[in-house]
Design a protein around this motif. Structure first.
Motif, PDB file in Angstrom:
ATOM      1  N   PHE A 199       0.833  -1.208   0.000  1.00 44.21           N
ATOM      2  CA  PHE A 199       0.000   0.000   0.000  1.00 44.21           C
ATOM      3  C   PHE A 199       0.864   1.255   0.000  1.00 44.21           C
ATOM      4  O   PHE A 199       0.553   2.238  -0.654  1.00 44.21           O
ATOM      5  N   LYS A 200       1.981   1.200   0.739  1.00 43.59           N
ATOM      6  CA  LYS A 200       2.888   2.349   0.751  1.00 43.59           C
ATOM      7  C   LYS A 200       3.381   2.661  -0.646  1.00 43.59           C
ATOM      8  O   LYS A 200       3.543   3.808  -1.017  1.00 43.59           O
ATOM      9  N   GLN A 201       3.636   1.601  -1.407  1.00 42.59           N
ATOM     10  CA  GLN A 201       4.100   1.830  -2.776  1.00 42.59           C
ATOM     11  C   GLN A 201       2.938   2.001  -3.739  1.00 42.59           C
ATOM     12  O   GLN A 201       3.126   2.002  -4.946  1.00 42.59           O
ATOM     13  N   LYS A 202       1.758   2.091  -3.193  1.00 43.77           N
ATOM     14  CA  LYS A 202       0.535   2.263  -3.974  1.00 43.77           C
ATOM     15  C   LYS A 202       0.372   1.166  -5.024  1.00 43.77           C
ATOM     16  O   LYS A 202      -0.120   1.400  -6.118  1.00 43.77           O
ATOM     17  N   GLU A 203       0.868  -0.027  -4.686  1.00 38.58           N
ATOM     18  CA  GLU A 203       0.691  -1.129  -5.612  1.00 38.58           C
ATOM     19  C   GLU A 203       0.223  -2.355  -4.850  1.00 38.58           C
ATOM     20  O   GLU A 203       0.979  -3.297  -4.631  1.00 38.58           O
ATOM     21  N   PRO A 204      -1.024  -2.348  -4.404  1.00 38.01           N
ATOM     22  CA  PRO A 204      -1.513  -3.494  -3.648  1.00 38.01           C
ATOM     23  C   PRO A 204      -1.469  -4.746  -4.506  1.00 38.01           C
ATOM     24  O   PRO A 204      -1.794  -4.710  -5.683  1.00 38.01           O
ATOM     25  N   GLY A 205      -1.025  -5.839  -3.909  1.00 35.87           N
ATOM     26  CA  GLY A 205      -0.874  -7.075  -4.675  1.00 35.87           C
ATOM     27  C   GLY A 205      -1.284  -8.260  -3.849  1.00 35.87           C
ATOM     28  O   GLY A 205      -2.261  -8.205  -3.091  1.00 35.87           O
ATOM     29  N   MET A 206      -0.470  -9.314  -3.957  1.00 37.20           N
ATOM     30  CA  MET A 206      -0.879 -10.544  -3.327  1.00 37.20           C
ATOM     31  C   MET A 206      -0.952 -10.448  -1.808  1.00 37.20           C
ATOM     32  O   MET A 206      -1.867 -10.972  -1.188  1.00 37.20           O
ATOM     33  N   MET A 207       0.036  -9.808  -1.209  1.00 33.02           N
ATOM     34  CA  MET A 207       0.042  -9.707   0.249  1.00 33.02           C
ATOM     35  C   MET A 207      -1.217  -9.002   0.737  1.00 33.02           C
ATOM     36  O   MET A 207      -1.785  -9.370   1.762  1.00 33.02           O
ATOM     37  N   ALA A 208      -1.631  -7.999  -0.014  1.00 27.91           N
ATOM     38  CA  ALA A 208      -2.847  -7.281   0.361  1.00 27.91           C
ATOM     39  C   ALA A 208      -4.054  -8.211   0.253  1.00 27.91           C
ATOM     40  O   ALA A 208      -4.935  -8.213   1.132  1.00 27.91           O
ATOM     41  N   LEU A 209      -4.085  -9.017  -0.785  1.00 31.69           N
ATOM     42  CA  LEU A 209      -5.204  -9.939  -0.970  1.00 31.69           C
ATOM     43  C   LEU A 209      -5.239 -10.981   0.138  1.00 31.69           C
ATOM     44  O   LEU A 209      -6.288 -11.263   0.722  1.00 31.69           O
ATOM     45  N   VAL A 210      -4.060 -11.568   0.420  1.00 30.62           N
ATOM     46  CA  VAL A 210      -4.005 -12.585   1.470  1.00 30.62           C
ATOM     47  C   VAL A 210      -4.435 -11.969   2.800  1.00 30.62           C
ATOM     48  O   VAL A 210      -5.218 -12.553   3.553  1.00 30.62           O
ATOM     49  N   SER A 211      -3.944 -10.779   3.091  1.00 27.87           N
ATOM     50  CA  SER A 211      -4.295 -10.127   4.357  1.00 27.87           C
ATOM     51  C   SER A 211      -5.796  -9.883   4.452  1.00 27.87           C
ATOM     52  O   SER A 211      -6.404 -10.088   5.501  1.00 27.87           O
ATOM     53  N   LEU A 212      -6.368  -9.451   3.348  1.00 27.97           N
ATOM     54  CA  LEU A 212      -7.812  -9.247   3.330  1.00 27.97           C
ATOM     55  C   LEU A 212      -8.548 -10.544   3.613  1.00 27.97           C
ATOM     56  O   LEU A 212      -9.477 -10.595   4.430  1.00 27.97           O
ATOM     57  N   GLY A 213      -8.111 -11.629   2.937  1.00 31.19           N
ATOM     58  CA  GLY A 213      -8.735 -12.935   3.129  1.00 31.19           C
ATOM     59  C   GLY A 213      -8.642 -13.385   4.577  1.00 31.19           C
ATOM     60  O   GLY A 213      -9.618 -13.837   5.179  1.00 31.19           O
ATOM     61  N   LEU A 214      -7.439 -13.238   5.161  1.00 28.90           N
ATOM     62  CA  LEU A 214      -7.246 -13.631   6.549  1.00 28.90           C
ATOM     63  C   LEU A 214      -8.121 -12.780   7.475  1.00 28.90           C
ATOM     64  O   LEU A 214      -8.784 -13.301   8.376  1.00 28.90           O
TER      65      LEU A 214
END
Ligand SMILES: Nc1ncnc2c1ncn2[C@@H]1O[C@H](COP(=O)(O)OP(=O)(O)OP(=O)(O)O)[C@@H](O)[C@H]1O
Ligand SMILES: [Cu+]
Ligand SMILES: [Mg+2]
Length: 697
Positions: free
Chosen positions: A121-136
């Motif tokens: 998010f800091k790099q304004k490029e949400p990716g897999m980690m963001a998705l996994v975190s959301l899922g969790l």
């Protein structure tokens, strides 16, 4: 994981700065400020993009092994999707225990994912980690909510602790496996770094030996290298003889015999003999770290395919979130909220921009280290993708297709003022200022004849024509017959290269030189034709010499080509829409090397040529051009496959996870989604590892 963006923002164009005394050494040196910027930029994210997990998000192996028991207890104590499996048991308030354990688990095991998401998010490029975190987060928070409601209302609401725990465990395991697979793809820089030993044995003045860290070595130190040890720094052999293996540095797989006076490269492996060497270069200046710089330069440029992959990966986060929301709404309407939550979690988890993000970097990493092990240094990564559908290859003759080790066939005299010895002495003297292959050949010829060179006051190179200089108050030139522009009264040996020694516009002598084709030149030409690449030889040499070589090789040729002519030739072909590869070794090839779609500098070329080239072949073997073409084909194919897989996977997996096939009974659980997502990345990694080159013939 931030593999998607680390190669994005820099494209370095560094110009090398090479020590001319060692032409076989390829080197680049970044400008100080550039370098700092470079390192600073990479300090935040990992450089190569292949070991980011360990650095940023903890050690997945340890996290997994420690989370495993907690996860198993949670799974045993909580019914999966509301069903009681035979191995599950519950007891009064066991759901409170599960909720507490889950909280511990999400804090401990979930940390790397949340940290990763924060980075993204800091790099304004949400990716897999963001998705996994959301899922969790969704599965954890919804389950806590379910427990609370159950106790408050007394009415049972289904929780997702089983899904939550299995999801987290699989994610940790998946990333541990991923890391291993990615590591296997190879990191050329790391492999090179491993070649340099940590310590060196320094011989002190009193002949005693002191073992010192390599970092403390100084230029001029005398060091001893035991049999079988790796050489710690670049240097010159003082005493001892041995065979050295430089395979990883120059691609030469045979050990090279070396003795006093010969240069050794840090990182090469000593054979049977004990060597005493004087250190010439250490640290940043050494050959091996220059090669490392080159590789890291290349790796910091995004390739074409990578740009596509990054774009698509960038969209995936938003696509996954939108599809998850749609699934949630639709499933809430046609079923119930728990079902809707389940499908939403699975959708978030399954979308893997990671496979896509790694698809290309992994292939590049593999292909760079594969190339380096064959003596192919790819400075500009795009060149692999471009070379793959090249139409024409322009090859320089001298030093590229021929050995460049000229034999002096004849020395002719045109003026009685000079004896043959004096002419040879002038020839050798004026060549002292040239790095042309002819120069070295003439100098060794004079040396063999026992004739010492005339000392010149000043020498200048006339690009594509020869050299000129002043000695004893006279102005001399040694130039091609074309540059001389007049006919000579002599029998020129068949196919010879001719250079005329001129004093005040008059020929006073001439030297005829003969060169031979390299052993692998003919095979290269055949291979090019088989690959539908049209070979053209463009040479600065005279018509007769050019024709001789071209007939042997059966290729089209242009003779008497000045650097400008070669440049025009490349330009004309490019204007006609052809993709042009240019291969050359000399100073006069630099403009055309730079203009060509792909410029290949071959072997012991000059620094200027190395700077303008996209690819450098550390050995002078035309067979390596063949390997380069093969590498280009295979790399591009792997990239396409990985891109296709990485993107195609999501195309199928996301709708499936959202429950599109539920009407015909096919649904995925969050855990299965997590497995698929990991597998898709591992497949991409394995496909990259399977990139191999045919053994060199
Ligand atoms: N240092 C030199 N000493 C003597 N002759 C030279 C020297 N440099 C160039 N020449 C003359 O100029 C001609 C053209 O040189 P140029 O460097 O353009 O081509 P080349 O390197 O010989 O051939 P190619 O283009 O195939 O590499 C040579 O054939 C030679 O006759
Ligand atoms: Cu991943
Ligand atoms: Mg040349």
């Amino acid at each position: 994981m931030n593999n998607n963006n680390e190669h994005s923002s820099h494209s370095h164009h560094n110009h090398g700065d090479m020590d001319h005394s060692k032409h076989e050494h390829v080197s680049t040196e970044e400008h100080g400020d550039h370098k700092d910027q470079h390192q600073e930029h990479h300090a935040g994210h990992d450089h190569s993009g292949h070991n980011g997990h360990d650095h940023h998000h903890g050690n997945f192996r340890e996290l997994f092994l420690k989370s495993l028991p907690i996860g198993i207890i949670i799974m045993l104590l909580s019914p999966m999707a509301g069903f009681d499996l035979p191995f599950q048991f519950t007891f009064p308030y066991s759901d409170i225990v599960v909720a507490i354990l889950s909280t511990i688990l999400i804090i401990y095991g979930g940390r790397p994912f949340y940290q990763g998401a924060l980075d993204e998010f800091k790099q304004k490029e949400p990716g897999m980690m963001a998705l996994v975190s959301l899922g969790l987060s969704v599965s954890y928070l919804y389950s806590i909510y379910a427990v609370i409601i159950t106790y408050v209302t007394g009415e049972h609401v289904m929780d997702f602790f089983f899904e939550f725990a299995s999801l987290l465990l699989i994610m940790l395991l998946g990333h541990w496996i991923e890391m291993k697979a990615i590591g296997e793809a190879g990191d050329a820089q790391e492999e090179l770094a491993k070649l340099v030993p940590k310590d060196a044995h320094v011989v002190l003045d009193d002949d005693s030996i002191e073992t010192r860290p390599v970092a403390d070595l100084k230029v001029g130190d005398l060091i001893r290298i035991q049999a079988g040890e790796n050489v710690p720094a670049d240097g010159t052999i003082e005493r001892g003889e041995s065979r050295l293996n430089e395979a990883l540095l120059t691609g030469e797989s045979k050990a090279v015999k070396k003795g006093p006076g010969d240069e050794v490269i840090g990182g090469s492996t000593n054979g049977e003999g004990v060597l005493y060497i004087k250190v010439n270069e250490t640290g940043d200046q050494s050959f091996i770290s220059q090669v490392q710089n080159l590789i890291s330069q290349a790796q910091s440029q995004p390739s074409r395919a990578e740009n596509i992959a990054q774009k698509v990966a960038g969209w995936l986060f938003y696509i996954a979130v939108i599809v998850a929301l749609i699934a949630f709404v639709v499933w809430t309407l046609i079923a119930d909220i728990p079902t809707a939550v389940k499908f939403a979690i699975t959708t978030l988890v399954i979308a893997c921009p990671h496979a896509l993000g790694l698809a290309i970097p992994l292939v590049t990493a593999r292909s760079t280290s594969l190339g380096a092990s064959r003596g192919l240094l790819v400075k500009d990564r795009e060149s692999l993708e471009i070379a793959q559908d090249a139409d024409v290859m322009i090859l320089d003759k001298t030093g590229t297709l021929t050995t460049g080790e000229f034999k002096v066939l004849d020395v002719e005299l045109f003026n009685e003022k000079y004896t043959k010895e004096e002419i040879i002495s002038l020839l050798a003297g004026i060549e002292g200022g040239s790095s042309h292959p002819i120069a070295q050949s003439i100098i060794s010829f004079a040396d063999q004849e026992g004739i010492s060179p005339v000392s010149f006051d000043s020498i200048d190179v006339i690009s594509g024509a020869g050299v000129e200089g002043k000695a004893n108050g006279h102005q001399y030139q040694l130039i091609s017959q074309k540059a001389y522009g007049r006919n000579l009264d002599m029998d020129i040996p068949k196919g010879a290269t001719l250079s005329v020694l001129v004093e005040n516009d008059d020929a006073i002598g001439a030297v005829a030189l003969g060169d031979e084709l390299k052993a692998t030149s003919k095979k290269l030409i055949e291979a090019l034709k088989n690959n539908n690449i049209e070979p053209i030889m463009a040479t600065g040499d005279n018509e007769k010499a050019a024709q001789g070589a071209a007939e042997d090789l059966e290729i089209e040729y242009r003779s008497n080509q000045s650097p400008q002519d070669k440049y025009e030739l490349v330009k004309t072909l490019k204007d006609r829409g052809k993709k042009v590869i240019m291969v050359g070794d000399g100073v006069n090839d630099a403009p055309s090397l730079a203009l060509a779609d792909v410029g290949i500098a071959i072997g012991a070329g000059t620094q200027v040529a190395l700077d303008s080239a996209d690819v450098i072949l550390t050995q002078s073997d035309p067979g390596d051009i063949e390997s380069f073409i093969e590498l280009a084909h295979k790399t591009t194919r792997k990239m396409k496959q990985n891109l296709f897989w990485g993107a195609g996977y999501n195309f199928i997996a996301i709708p499936l996870a959202a429950g599109i096939l539920a009407p015909i009974g096919i649904t995925l659980s969050p855990a299965l989604g997590a497995i698929l997502m990991s597998v898709s990345t591992v497949i991409v990694a394995i496909n990259a590892i399977l990139l191999r080159l045919d053994p060199k013939k």
